[in-house]
Scaffold this motif. Structure first.
Motif, PDB file in Angstrom:
ATOM      1  N   TRP A   1     -14.509  34.138 -26.172  1.00 30.27           N
ATOM      2  CA  TRP A   1     -13.778  33.221 -27.051  1.00 30.27           C
ATOM      3  C   TRP A   1     -12.294  33.557 -27.138  1.00 30.27           C
ATOM      4  N   ARG A   2     -11.948  34.795 -26.891  1.00 32.92           N
ATOM      5  CA  ARG A   2     -10.522  35.116 -26.793  1.00 32.92           C
ATOM      6  C   ARG A   2      -9.906  34.430 -25.577  1.00 32.92           C
ATOM      7  N   LYS A   3     -10.621  34.448 -24.476  1.00 37.19           N
ATOM      8  CA  LYS A   3     -10.148  33.743 -23.275  1.00 37.19           C
ATOM      9  C   LYS A   3     -10.091  32.243 -23.519  1.00 37.19           C
ATOM     10  N   TRP A   4     -11.111  31.716 -24.171  1.00 36.71           N
ATOM     11  CA  TRP A   4     -11.154  30.289 -24.486  1.00 36.71           C
ATOM     12  C   TRP A   4      -9.942  29.885 -25.315  1.00 36.71           C
ATOM     13  N   ALA A   5      -9.577  30.709 -26.272  1.00 35.00           N
ATOM     14  CA  ALA A   5      -8.419  30.409 -27.120  1.00 35.00           C
ATOM     15  C   ALA A   5      -7.137  30.335 -26.293  1.00 35.00           C
ATOM     16  N   ASP A   6      -6.988  31.253 -25.332  1.00 34.52           N
ATOM     17  CA  ASP A   6      -5.775  31.279 -24.502  1.00 34.52           C
ATOM     18  C   ASP A   6      -5.777  30.209 -23.416  1.00 34.52           C
ATOM     19  N   ASP A   7      -6.953  29.959 -22.847  1.00 33.90           N
ATOM     20  CA  ASP A   7      -7.020  29.067 -21.683  1.00 33.90           C
ATOM     21  C   ASP A   7      -7.249  27.599 -22.044  1.00 33.90           C
ATOM     22  N   TRP A   8      -7.729  27.344 -23.261  1.00 36.22           N
ATOM     23  CA  TRP A   8      -8.034  25.958 -23.608  1.00 36.22           C
ATOM     24  C   TRP A   8      -7.432  25.537 -24.951  1.00 36.22           C
ATOM     25  N   LEU A   9      -7.789  26.238 -26.013  1.00 36.06           N
ATOM     26  CA  LEU A   9      -7.371  25.807 -27.344  1.00 36.06           C
ATOM     27  C   LEU A   9      -5.850  25.702 -27.471  1.00 36.06           C
ATOM     28  N   VAL A  10      -5.138  26.675 -26.959  1.00 36.89           N
ATOM     29  CA  VAL A  10      -3.678  26.682 -27.118  1.00 36.89           C
ATOM     30  C   VAL A  10      -3.030  25.479 -26.429  1.00 36.89           C
ATOM     31  N   HIS A  11      -3.657  24.967 -25.375  1.00 39.56           N
ATOM     32  CA  HIS A  11      -3.095  23.829 -24.636  1.00 39.56           C
ATOM     33  C   HIS A  11      -3.322  22.501 -25.358  1.00 39.56           C
ATOM     34  N   LEU A  12      -4.080  22.524 -26.433  1.00 39.54           N
ATOM     35  CA  LEU A  12      -4.289  21.310 -27.219  1.00 39.54           C
ATOM     36  C   LEU A  12      -3.236  21.143 -28.310  1.00 39.54           C
ATOM     37  N   ILE A  13      -2.466  22.182 -28.562  1.00 42.81           N
ATOM     38  CA  ILE A  13      -1.520  22.139 -29.677  1.00 42.81           C
ATOM     39  C   ILE A  13      -0.373  21.170 -29.395  1.00 42.81           C
ATOM     40  N   SER A  14       0.352  21.359 -28.301  1.00 47.69           N
ATOM     41  CA  SER A  14       1.523  20.520 -28.021  1.00 47.69           C
ATOM     42  C   SER A  14       1.183  19.031 -27.905  1.00 47.69           C
ATOM     43  N   PRO A  15       0.146  18.656 -27.129  1.00 42.27           N
ATOM     44  CA  PRO A  15      -0.169  17.222 -27.059  1.00 42.27           C
ATOM     45  C   PRO A  15      -0.503  16.605 -28.415  1.00 42.27           C
ATOM     46  N   ASN A  16      -0.989  17.412 -29.351  1.00 41.71           N
ATOM     47  CA  ASN A  16      -1.347  16.876 -30.664  1.00 41.71           C
ATOM     48  C   ASN A  16      -0.178  16.843 -31.639  1.00 41.71           C
ATOM     49  N   VAL A  17       0.675  17.853 -31.614  1.00 41.68           N
ATOM     50  CA  VAL A  17       1.789  17.848 -32.573  1.00 41.68           C
ATOM     51  C   VAL A  17       2.947  16.976 -32.094  1.00 41.68           C
ATOM     52  N   TYR A  18       2.954  16.617 -30.783  1.00 43.78           N
ATOM     53  CA  TYR A  18       3.983  15.703 -30.250  1.00 43.78           C
ATOM     54  C   TYR A  18       3.354  14.388 -29.787  1.00 43.78           C
ATOM     55  N   ARG A  19       2.244  14.025 -30.414  1.00 46.98           N
ATOM     56  CA  ARG A  19       1.459  12.880 -29.957  1.00 46.98           C
ATOM     57  C   ARG A  19       2.247  11.574 -30.034  1.00 46.98           C
ATOM     58  N   THR A  20       2.996  11.373 -31.089  1.00 46.17           N
ATOM     59  CA  THR A  20       3.822  10.168 -31.259  1.00 46.17           C
ATOM     60  C   THR A  20       5.267  10.600 -31.493  1.00 46.17           C
ATOM     61  N   THR A  21       6.185   9.652 -31.405  1.00 49.87           N
ATOM     62  CA  THR A  21       7.589   9.992 -31.640  1.00 49.87           C
ATOM     63  C   THR A  21       7.799  10.491 -33.068  1.00 49.87           C
ATOM     64  N   GLY A  22       7.091   9.906 -34.010  1.00 46.65           N
ATOM     65  CA  GLY A  22       7.204  10.357 -35.401  1.00 46.65           C
ATOM     66  C   GLY A  22       6.707  11.778 -35.584  1.00 46.65           C
ATOM     67  N   GLU A  23       5.566  12.074 -34.960  1.00 47.63           N
ATOM     68  CA  GLU A  23       5.019  13.428 -35.056  1.00 47.63           C
ATOM     69  C   GLU A  23       5.911  14.436 -34.330  1.00 47.63           C
ATOM     70  N   ALA A  24       6.474  14.016 -33.213  1.00 49.75           N
ATOM     71  CA  ALA A  24       7.370  14.914 -32.473  1.00 49.75           C
ATOM     72  C   ALA A  24       8.596  15.258 -33.307  1.00 49.75           C
ATOM     73  N   LEU A  25       9.155  14.268 -33.977  1.00 53.88           N
ATOM     74  CA  LEU A  25      10.332  14.501 -34.813  1.00 53.88           C
ATOM     75  C   LEU A  25       9.976  15.411 -35.996  1.00 53.88           C
ATOM     76  N   ALA A  26       8.824  15.174 -36.608  1.00 53.93           N
ATOM     77  CA  ALA A  26       8.389  16.007 -37.735  1.00 53.93           C
ATOM     78  C   ALA A  26       8.132  17.444 -37.279  1.00 53.93           C
ATOM     79  N   SER A  27       7.571  17.592 -36.077  1.00 49.85           N
ATOM     80  CA  SER A  27       7.303  18.930 -35.544  1.00 49.85           C
ATOM     81  C   SER A  27       8.582  19.704 -35.303  1.00 49.85           C
ATOM     82  N   PHE A  28       9.582  19.037 -34.726  1.00 44.30           N
ATOM     83  CA  PHE A  28      10.837  19.734 -34.449  1.00 44.30           C
ATOM     84  C   PHE A  28      11.645  19.978 -35.717  1.00 44.30           C
TER      85      PHE A  28
END
Length: 375
Positions: free
Chosen positions: A233-260
């Motif tokens: 599960w440590r590998k899973w966190a590095d190889d999969w879970l972490v790659h879901l963060i950016s697409p989700n927090v920058y999903r829309t222009t509004g979310e991207a602006l709020a994230s930055f």
């Protein structure tokens, strides 16, 4: 031995000053006889003049000699005490370090998932540490390092640890084995490789392994396959879970602006850098997030991949409080560290509402508390 010698020198000096010969001016027996040849006038105004100087000189020489012994003994004793104090402090410092009281300095971006993983580990284990927030644009704070990524952890100001998983594994090993960090790092050799894009990357062997002996391993992993599950599960966190963060927090222009806006507020930016990062960075990451979605074969609604991953994690924990049982293990800390960088953003709110992660997440909050609470 040095202290005894210093005392002896001081005692000799005091005896010389207190001797009858010194007090009476008759110190000839203590001074080697010197035969003077040639005219006595070369040393005075005549024979009588020379004799008067000879009677005065032994007294002065005796006192000077005695004072020299005393001063020499005093200086020797001072040096001995100074060296003893330094030696004692060095022993105490070495003892403190061997007991795990390490001086730790973390170079980070606060909103970086990998840096958050390291902080979660340090906070859970109540290891005091200093934070150096790195400017993401100029990175002047780590210009001294050949390794140009974060996190970087400096141990006792002389051992540099790179890569979040290596940092966590090495520190966990040190807490259990009490070996020095320098010795432990030999177990995680660095190697250079070329990825599919032809870019040279740095990897570390054994980075998910805690290097403990069999007895220590049985204590740390009492249940069958618990070590294997932790690594998985440590590998899973590095190889999969972490790659879901950016697409989700920058999903829309509004979310991207709020994230930055959050990144600029929590990070280390100059006035103009912050303005540039907030608007230009948000636009750039909105585009990049679409590429990441394609690269990792995510669904059009990337939230569904996030929900699925988080529920998969909760299902793996089962009826236990944590993956590690009654206490978090390294997999718990890794997953929690990655997920919490979304706090305050729309993606985090949606995750808490549409998955079963809330109970575990709140328990992890209590287990780790905050850096400020115990540093």
């Amino acid at each position: 031995m040095a202290a005894a010698s210093a005392r002896t020198i001081g005692k000799v000096g005091w005896n010389i000053l207190e001797s009858p010969a010194c007090r009476a001016g008759n110190i000839a027996s203590l001074v080697p006889r010197v035969s003077l040849h040639g005219s006595s006038r070369a040393y005075g105004t005549g024979v009588a003049g020379f004799r008067s100087k000879l009677l005065f000189t032994p007294l002065r020489v005796g006192r000077v000699l005695g004072c020299a012994y005393l001063v020499g003994g005093g200086l020797g004793l001072y040096q001995t005490i100074q060296l003893s104090v330094q030696h004692h402090l060095a022993e105490e410092e070495g003892k403190a370090y061997s007991d795990g009281d390490l001086k730790l300095t973390l170079y980070q971006y606060k909103t970086c998932p990998f840096c958050s993983k390291v902080r979660a580990f340090l906070d859970y284990h109540r290891l005091p540490y200093e934070i150096v927030e790195v400017n993401p644009v100029m990175r002047k704070e780590i210009k001294w390092s050949i390794y140009r990524k974060v996190p970087i952890l400096m141990v006792n100001d002389d051992v540099q640890l790179n890569d979040s998983s290596v940092i966590i594994s090495a520190l966990k090993t040190q807490l259990i084995s009490k070996e020095t960090i320098s010795e432990i790092m030999r177990c995680y050799p660095e190697m250079k490789a070329v990825n599919e894009k032809g870019k040279e990357v740095t990897e570390f062997n054994n980075k998910y392994w805690v290097m403990v002996n069999e007895a220590e391993g049985q204590t740390m992993y009492p249940e069958k396959d618990s070590r294997k599950e932790e690594i998985k599960w440590r590998k899973w966190a590095d190889d999969w879970l972490v790659h879901l963060i950016s697409p989700n927090v920058y999903r829309t222009t509004g979310e991207a602006l709020a994230s930055f806006d959050y990144i600029v507020r929590e990070g280390k930016f100059g006035t103009y850098e912050g303005f540039f990062a907030k608007y230009v960075g948000a636009a750039a990451m909105f585009v990049i997030s679409k590429r990441l979605k394609s690269r990792h074969n995510l669904q059009d609604d990337v939230r569904q991949d996030l929900y699925k991953a988080v529920n998969e994690w909760v299902a793996a924990i089962g009826k236990k409080k944590f993956m590690g049982g009654d206490q978090p293990n390294l997999a718990d800390l890794a997953v929690y560290g990655i997920l919490r960088v979304m706090e305050g953003l729309e993606a985090w709110d949606d995750m808490m509402e549409n998955t079963k992660v809330k109970s575990w997440y709140r328990c992890m909050e209590k287990a780790t508390q905050s850096h400020e609470d115990h540093n």
